[in-house]
Design a protein around this motif. Structure first.
Motif, PDB file in Angstrom:
ATOM      1  N   LYS A  83      -4.813 -37.303   1.012  1.00  0.00           N
ATOM      2  CA  LYS A  83      -5.918 -37.568   0.096  1.00  0.00           C
ATOM      3  C   LYS A  83      -5.483 -38.650  -0.885  1.00  0.00           C
ATOM      4  O   LYS A  83      -4.374 -38.588  -1.430  1.00  0.00           O
ATOM      5  N   PRO A  84      -6.333 -39.657  -1.119  1.00  0.00           N
ATOM      6  CA  PRO A  84      -5.940 -40.730  -2.043  1.00  0.00           C
ATOM      7  C   PRO A  84      -5.603 -40.192  -3.430  1.00  0.00           C
ATOM      8  O   PRO A  84      -6.286 -39.314  -3.958  1.00  0.00           O
ATOM      9  N   VAL A  85      -4.520 -40.734  -3.996  1.00  0.00           N
ATOM     10  CA  VAL A  85      -4.114 -40.415  -5.359  1.00  0.00           C
ATOM     11  C   VAL A  85      -4.172 -41.712  -6.157  1.00  0.00           C
ATOM     12  O   VAL A  85      -3.474 -42.679  -5.814  1.00  0.00           O
ATOM     13  N   PRO A  86      -5.002 -41.784  -7.182  1.00  0.00           N
ATOM     14  CA  PRO A  86      -5.118 -43.032  -7.941  1.00  0.00           C
ATOM     15  C   PRO A  86      -3.761 -43.521  -8.434  1.00  0.00           C
ATOM     16  O   PRO A  86      -2.994 -42.778  -9.033  1.00  0.00           O
ATOM     17  N   GLY A  87      -3.465 -44.800  -8.157  1.00  0.00           N
ATOM     18  CA  GLY A  87      -2.216 -45.400  -8.614  1.00  0.00           C
ATOM     19  C   GLY A  87      -1.044 -45.184  -7.675  1.00  0.00           C
ATOM     20  O   GLY A  87       0.066 -45.643  -7.970  1.00  0.00           O
ATOM     21  N   TRP A  88      -1.274 -44.520  -6.556  1.00  0.00           N
ATOM     22  CA  TRP A  88      -0.199 -44.228  -5.604  1.00  0.00           C
ATOM     23  C   TRP A  88      -0.617 -44.647  -4.201  1.00  0.00           C
ATOM     24  O   TRP A  88      -1.773 -44.504  -3.811  1.00  0.00           O
ATOM     25  N   LYS A  89       0.364 -45.152  -3.433  1.00  0.00           N
ATOM     26  CA  LYS A  89       0.135 -45.534  -2.043  1.00  0.00           C
ATOM     27  C   LYS A  89       0.856 -44.552  -1.136  1.00  0.00           C
ATOM     28  O   LYS A  89       2.039 -44.267  -1.315  1.00  0.00           O
ATOM     29  N   MET A 135      -2.172 -32.969   1.326  1.00  0.00           N
ATOM     30  CA  MET A 135      -2.125 -33.295   2.748  1.00  0.00           C
ATOM     31  C   MET A 135      -2.996 -32.293   3.501  1.00  0.00           C
ATOM     32  O   MET A 135      -2.992 -31.105   3.175  1.00  0.00           O
ATOM     33  N   SER A 136      -3.709 -32.780   4.505  1.00  0.00           N
ATOM     34  CA  SER A 136      -4.396 -31.899   5.433  1.00  0.00           C
ATOM     35  C   SER A 136      -3.567 -31.899   6.709  1.00  0.00           C
ATOM     36  O   SER A 136      -3.339 -32.957   7.307  1.00  0.00           O
TER      37      SER A 136
END
Length: 257
Positions: A83-89, A135-136
């Motif tokens: 799942k997208p986390v703002p500020g993280w890749k 994570m899924s």
């Protein structure tokens, strides 16, 4: 010095001891919960689940800028998404399996071996804060009772902390850097094979905390209560002493210099 004043000082000292004990309990609770953990604590064998890595920042002056979780090679997961986390890749690394495994009657020869989250420039988990990384994953293995997820935490000063100690037996001392672990349970009769925490309220991932996290919160609350009781006890003793001293006959008071 009068008996009243002596007694008041004794009571105040007792209150201070209680307050210190409460603060110590609170600090101990914070230490107990300051681990990288996997939420929820349980998931269903053979199913799919959302696993959240909860990452506290343990350093007073440095921030966390990278997190890598290694997935078990002996129990490969065919499907992993983030799942997208703002500020993280997020970066997913796959690898060939030494021996193909069957997943839902299909031979799987490649599986995700690790997931790495890297902070953008100027982004970090600040001191005193935490972040969560979702994570899924699935299908979860059905031939083991736990999914162990060794995790590496990197700080912006270059320090690396590896959370990889295997789970210990009940009653044994917890290691300094335990690996995040999810307990795998059998599917309930008539139930589905999705995440074991499917009944948790949306947006309230903290309710799925492990027993250690709940114990830490209880100890923290108890520490605050004991500290407040001690401070109130001491303050009440001072007020009672002053009132008693004011009401005492003049002959009973200490002569002035």
């Amino acid at each position: 010095m009068s008996t009243n004043r002596f007694g008041a000082r004794t009571l105040v000292r007792g209150g201070a001891v209680l307050a210190v004990a409460g603060i110590a309990a609170l600090l101990a609770a914070g230490t107990a919960s300051a681990h990288v953990t996997a939420q929820p604590g349980e998931a269903t064998k053979g199913g799919y689940a959302k696993i959240t890595l909860r990452v506290p920042n343990e350093r007073p002056n440095n921030g966390t800028v990278k997190l890598q979780v290694n997935l078990p090679a002996d129990h490969p997961l065919a499907s992993v998404s983030t799942k997208p986390v703002p500020g993280w890749k997020a970066e997913i690394t796959k690898g060939k399996l030494d021996k193909p495994v069957k997943v839902h009657n299909t031979d799987v020869t490649e599986a995700v071996r690790s997931v790495t989250w890297t902070a953008d420039a100027g982004v970090r988990i600040e001191p005193g804060q935490f972040n969560e990384f979702d994570m899924s994953v699935g299908p979860l293995p059905d031939d083991t009772d736990r999914l162990v997820l060794p995790t590496t935490q990197t700080y912006d000063n270059g320090e690396v902390v590896v959370w990889d100690a295997p789970p210990v037996a009940d009653g044994a001392a917890e290691p300094a850097h335990p690996a995040p672990t999810v307990k795998l349970v059998d599917k309930a009769a008539g139930g589905d094979s999705h995440s074991h925490d499917a009944a948790a309220p949306a947006g309230d991932s903290h309710d799925a905390s492990t027993g250690t996290d709940k114990t830490a919160r209880w100890l923290g609350g108890a520490g605050l209560a004991v500290g407040a009781l001690g401070l109130g006890f001491g303050a009440g003793a001072v007020l009672r002493s002053r009132r008693t001293g004011a009401a005492a006959p003049a002959a009973d008071r200490e002569p002035s210099a």
